[in-house]
Design a protein around this motif. Structure first.
Motif, PDB file in Angstrom:
ATOM      1  N   PRO A  22       0.707  -1.347  -0.291  1.00 29.53           N
ATOM      2  CA  PRO A  22      -0.338   0.103  -0.013  1.00 29.53           C
ATOM      3  C   PRO A  22       0.974   0.989   0.001  1.00 29.53           C
ATOM      4  CG  PRO A  22       0.190  -0.757   2.033  1.00 29.53           C
ATOM      5  CD  PRO A  22       0.779  -1.819   1.403  1.00 29.53           C
ATOM      6  N   PRO A  23       0.384   2.448  -0.422  1.00 26.55           N
ATOM      7  CA  PRO A  23      -0.885   2.512  -0.995  1.00 26.55           C
ATOM      8  C   PRO A  23      -1.360   2.325  -2.766  1.00 26.55           C
ATOM      9  CG  PRO A  23      -0.074   4.765  -1.334  1.00 26.55           C
ATOM     10  CD  PRO A  23       0.970   4.225  -0.428  1.00 26.55           C
ATOM     11  N   TYR A  24       0.166   1.618  -3.236  1.00 32.20           N
ATOM     12  CA  TYR A  24       0.048   1.207  -4.284  1.00 32.20           C
ATOM     13  C   TYR A  24      -1.461  -0.075  -4.856  1.00 32.20           C
ATOM     14  CZ  TYR A  24       4.378   4.304  -4.954  1.00 32.20           C
ATOM     15  OH  TYR A  24       5.444   4.984  -4.910  1.00 32.20           O
ATOM     16  N   ASN A  25      -0.979  -1.035  -3.966  1.00 30.16           N
ATOM     17  CA  ASN A  25      -1.832  -2.292  -4.162  1.00 30.16           C
ATOM     18  C   ASN A  25      -2.265  -2.809  -3.204  1.00 30.16           C
ATOM     19  OD1 ASN A  25       0.443  -4.570  -4.126  1.00 30.16           O
ATOM     20  ND2 ASN A  25       0.910  -2.857  -5.830  1.00 30.16           N
ATOM     21  N   PHE A  26      -3.089  -3.499  -2.633  1.00 28.13           N
ATOM     22  CA  PHE A  26      -3.150  -4.230  -1.197  1.00 28.13           C
ATOM     23  C   PHE A  26      -4.341  -4.649  -1.207  1.00 28.13           C
ATOM     24  CE2 PHE A  26      -4.963   0.263  -0.864  1.00 28.13           C
ATOM     25  CZ  PHE A  26      -5.853  -0.348   0.029  1.00 28.13           C
ATOM     26  N   ILE A  27      -4.394  -5.864  -0.655  1.00 31.30           N
ATOM     27  CA  ILE A  27      -5.886  -6.511   0.431  1.00 31.30           C
ATOM     28  C   ILE A  27      -6.549  -6.268   0.828  1.00 31.30           C
ATOM     29  CG2 ILE A  27      -6.702  -8.882  -0.290  1.00 31.30           C
ATOM     30  CD1 ILE A  27      -4.845  -9.285  -2.210  1.00 31.30           C
ATOM     31  N   ASN A  28      -7.903  -5.912   0.305  1.00 30.85           N
ATOM     32  CA  ASN A  28      -8.669  -5.047   1.634  1.00 30.85           C
ATOM     33  C   ASN A  28      -9.514  -5.522   2.297  1.00 30.85           C
ATOM     34  OD1 ASN A  28     -10.710  -5.654   0.008  1.00 30.85           O
ATOM     35  ND2 ASN A  28     -11.196  -3.872  -1.314  1.00 30.85           N
ATOM     36  N   ASP A  29     -10.997  -5.612   3.223  1.00 30.89           N
ATOM     37  CA  ASP A  29     -10.778  -5.886   4.254  1.00 30.89           C
ATOM     38  C   ASP A  29     -11.984  -7.475   3.677  1.00 30.89           C
ATOM     39  OD1 ASP A  29      -9.263  -4.778   6.130  1.00 30.89           O
ATOM     40  OD2 ASP A  29     -11.157  -3.601   6.933  1.00 30.89           O
ATOM     41  N   ALA A  30     -12.308  -7.200   2.351  1.00 34.86           N
ATOM     42  CA  ALA A  30     -13.151  -7.973   0.806  1.00 34.86           C
ATOM     43  C   ALA A  30     -12.737  -9.076   0.389  1.00 34.86           C
ATOM     44  CB  ALA A  30     -13.960  -7.048   0.541  1.00 34.86           C
ATOM     45  N   GLY A  31     -11.432  -8.951   0.791  1.00 30.29           N
ATOM     46  CA  GLY A  31     -10.238  -9.921   0.408  1.00 30.29           C
ATOM     47  C   GLY A  31      -9.782  -9.876  -1.989  1.00 30.29           C
ATOM     48  N   GLU A  32      -9.826  -8.058  -1.885  1.00 33.15           N
ATOM     49  CA  GLU A  32     -10.170  -7.738  -2.937  1.00 33.15           C
ATOM     50  C   GLU A  32      -8.320  -7.216  -3.210  1.00 33.15           C
ATOM     51  OE1 GLU A  32     -13.746  -5.751  -3.760  1.00 33.15           O
ATOM     52  OE2 GLU A  32     -14.379  -7.974  -4.374  1.00 33.15           O
ATOM     53  N   VAL A  33      -8.414  -6.573  -4.122  1.00 34.58           N
ATOM     54  CA  VAL A  33      -7.075  -6.449  -4.594  1.00 34.58           C
ATOM     55  C   VAL A  33      -7.517  -4.847  -4.596  1.00 34.58           C
ATOM     56  CG1 VAL A  33      -5.459  -5.204  -6.316  1.00 34.58           C
ATOM     57  CG2 VAL A  33      -5.942  -7.587  -5.992  1.00 34.58           C
ATOM     58  N   ASP A  34      -7.249  -4.106  -3.969  1.00 36.56           N
ATOM     59  CA  ASP A  34      -6.958  -2.648  -4.294  1.00 36.56           C
ATOM     60  C   ASP A  34      -6.133  -1.596  -4.365  1.00 36.56           C
ATOM     61  OD1 ASP A  34      -9.326  -0.515  -3.411  1.00 36.56           O
ATOM     62  OD2 ASP A  34      -9.796  -0.713  -1.330  1.00 36.56           O
ATOM     63  N   GLY A  35      -6.491  -0.279  -3.795  1.00 36.76           N
ATOM     64  CA  GLY A  35      -5.634   0.933  -3.658  1.00 36.76           C
ATOM     65  C   GLY A  35      -4.727   1.133  -5.142  1.00 36.76           C
ATOM     66  N   PHE A  36      -4.805   2.427  -5.615  1.00 32.27           N
ATOM     67  CA  PHE A  36      -3.613   3.550  -6.500  1.00 32.27           C
ATOM     68  C   PHE A  36      -3.915   1.948  -7.925  1.00 32.27           C
ATOM     69  CE2 PHE A  36      -0.385   4.680  -8.883  1.00 32.27           C
ATOM     70  CZ  PHE A  36      -1.149   5.973 -10.241  1.00 32.27           C
ATOM     71  N   GLU A  37      -3.007   0.907  -7.635  1.00 31.75           N
ATOM     72  CA  GLU A  37      -2.731   0.942  -9.359  1.00 31.75           C
ATOM     73  C   GLU A  37      -3.972   0.058  -9.476  1.00 31.75           C
ATOM     74  OE1 GLU A  37       1.665   0.163  -9.475  1.00 31.75           O
ATOM     75  OE2 GLU A  37       0.658  -0.922  -8.564  1.00 31.75           O
ATOM     76  N   ARG A  38      -5.132  -0.189  -8.662  1.00 31.62           N
ATOM     77  CA  ARG A  38      -6.371  -1.147  -8.143  1.00 31.62           C
ATOM     78  C   ARG A  38      -7.522  -0.639  -9.568  1.00 31.62           C
ATOM     79  NH1 ARG A  38     -10.296  -5.353  -8.024  1.00 31.62           N
ATOM     80  NH2 ARG A  38     -11.796  -4.999  -9.291  1.00 31.62           N
ATOM     81  N   GLU A  39      -7.385   0.892  -8.933  1.00 35.56           N
ATOM     82  CA  GLU A  39      -7.925   1.873  -9.684  1.00 35.56           C
ATOM     83  C   GLU A  39      -7.420   2.193 -11.140  1.00 35.56           C
ATOM     84  OE1 GLU A  39      -9.988   5.306  -8.223  1.00 35.56           O
ATOM     85  OE2 GLU A  39      -9.616   4.991  -6.420  1.00 35.56           O
ATOM     86  N   LEU A  40      -6.737   2.554 -11.172  1.00 33.96           N
ATOM     87  CA  LEU A  40      -5.755   3.284 -12.514  1.00 33.96           C
ATOM     88  C   LEU A  40      -6.061   1.886 -13.633  1.00 33.96           C
ATOM     89  CD1 LEU A  40      -3.505   4.452 -14.208  1.00 33.96           C
ATOM     90  CD2 LEU A  40      -1.600   3.281 -12.513  1.00 33.96           C
ATOM     91  N   GLY A  41      -5.568   0.324 -13.272  1.00 31.13           N
ATOM     92  CA  GLY A  41      -5.693  -0.645 -14.113  1.00 31.13           C
ATOM     93  C   GLY A  41      -7.107  -0.888 -14.674  1.00 31.13           C
ATOM     94  N   ASP A  42      -8.158  -0.769 -13.819  1.00 29.16           N
ATOM     95  CA  ASP A  42      -9.666  -0.796 -13.967  1.00 29.16           C
ATOM     96  C   ASP A  42      -9.410   0.143 -14.898  1.00 29.16           C
ATOM     97  OD1 ASP A  42     -10.035  -3.064 -12.104  1.00 29.16           O
ATOM     98  OD2 ASP A  42     -11.076  -2.234 -10.867  1.00 29.16           O
ATOM     99  N   GLU A  43      -9.019   1.518 -14.623  1.00 30.21           N
ATOM    100  CA  GLU A  43      -9.469   2.154 -15.621  1.00 30.21           C
ATOM    101  C   GLU A  43      -8.823   2.675 -16.968  1.00 30.21           C
ATOM    102  OE1 GLU A  43     -11.426   6.477 -17.301  1.00 30.21           O
ATOM    103  OE2 GLU A  43     -11.460   5.266 -15.455  1.00 30.21           O
ATOM    104  N   LEU A  44      -7.322   1.904 -17.351  1.00 33.87           N
ATOM    105  CA  LEU A  44      -6.328   1.884 -18.151  1.00 33.87           C
ATOM    106  C   LEU A  44      -7.607   0.849 -19.454  1.00 33.87           C
ATOM    107  CD1 LEU A  44      -2.470   1.838 -16.684  1.00 33.87           C
ATOM    108  CD2 LEU A  44      -4.347   3.682 -18.268  1.00 33.87           C
ATOM    109  N   CYS A  45      -7.414  -0.353 -18.170  1.00 36.02           N
ATOM    110  CA  CYS A  45      -8.470  -1.054 -19.477  1.00 36.02           C
ATOM    111  C   CYS A  45      -9.654  -0.672 -19.332  1.00 36.02           C
ATOM    112  CB  CYS A  45      -8.973  -2.690 -18.158  1.00 36.02           C
ATOM    113  SG  CYS A  45      -7.696  -3.646 -18.170  1.00 36.02           S
TER     114      CYS A  45
END
Length: 240
Positions: free
Chosen positions: A35-58
């Motif tokens: 974190p804050p680039y990438n981490f696993i959140n309380d729901a067990g999902e990938v989260d963080g700056f790169e999760r948001e960035l990657g989803d937007e890039l895709c």
């Protein structure tokens, strides 16, 4: 052995496949522990700056992201062998890595690397410094007069300082800042290092079309200001 090698090659050559809506699935490989680039959140999902960035890039590249986590020390070999299609894991662009894989343009400027220790009088030139293995920080320490101790995960580098195994840890400032702020036993030292050429997506050298798609998406985010907005939101350094 030949059949195993052939299967691996076949996977690498068929990295994406088309969905009914015409989009292709791209498996985004990340560590999930930085974190804050990438981490696993309380729901067990990938989260963080790169999760948001990657989803937007895709979305901009008309691709469908699937997120895969992989330990840092094998993240490049498993990209090459076809276990996923990109590395989006706070990976700095370096000449050494570029000999093995390819990179998109950077999506962050070089983030300062900082030191965290338990006292301000640490000998950074001749002491024992911890870093995560296979990082730009580990390579930097190895070229100094300090003694390098490497660990598989970033959490282990912090533990090494707290248990006296290392005098200080060198890592990305964005990673260390909240740790130092929240732990009264730790302090951020004034000295910083500027290492590497910024962070980019890692891809297999053969995936030129995928690289072009992501490069175009990164460029569009730089031009419309949305990349800088994400950088500011996650407090990972200066924008473009």
């Amino acid at each position: 052995m030949k059949s195993i090698l052939f299967s691996t090659a076949a996977v690498a050559m068929t990295a994406t496949f088309a969905l009914a809506d015409g989009h292709s699935v791209v498996r985004m490989g990340t560590e999930g522990a930085y974190p804050p680039y990438n981490f696993i959140n309380d729901a067990g999902e990938v989260d963080g700056f790169e999760r948001e960035l990657g989803d937007e890039l895709c979305a901009r590249a008309e691709l469908t992201c699937e997120w895969v986590t992989n330990e840092w020390d094998s993240i490049i070999p498993n990209l090459v062998s076809g276990n996923y299609d990109t590395i989006i894991a706070g990976m700095s662009i370096t000449d050494e890595r570029d000999e093995v894989i390819d990179f998109t343009q950077n999506y962050t400027l070089p983030d300062p690397s900082a030191y965290v220790a338990m006292s301000a009088d640490v000998d950074l030139e001749g002491g024992v410094l911890a870093a995560q293995a296979n990082t730009i920080q580990a390579a930097f320490i190895a070229e100094t007069g300090a003694t390098l101790v490497e660990f598989a995960t970033p959490e282990e580098t912090i533990a090494a300082v707290k248990n006296g195994e290392a005098d200080a840890v060198l890592a990305d400032k964005a990673f260390l800042t909240p740790i130092a702020d929240e732990d009264a036993d730790l302090m951020m030292l004034d000295k910083e290092e500027l290492i590497g050429g910024g962070i980019g997506l890692g891809l297999r050298e053969s995936d030129t079309e995928l690289k072009e798609k992501f490069d175009a998406a990164i460029t569009s985010m730089k031009e419309d200001g949305s990349l800088n907005a994400l950088i500011a939101k996650w407090e990972i350094g200066d924008g473009f």
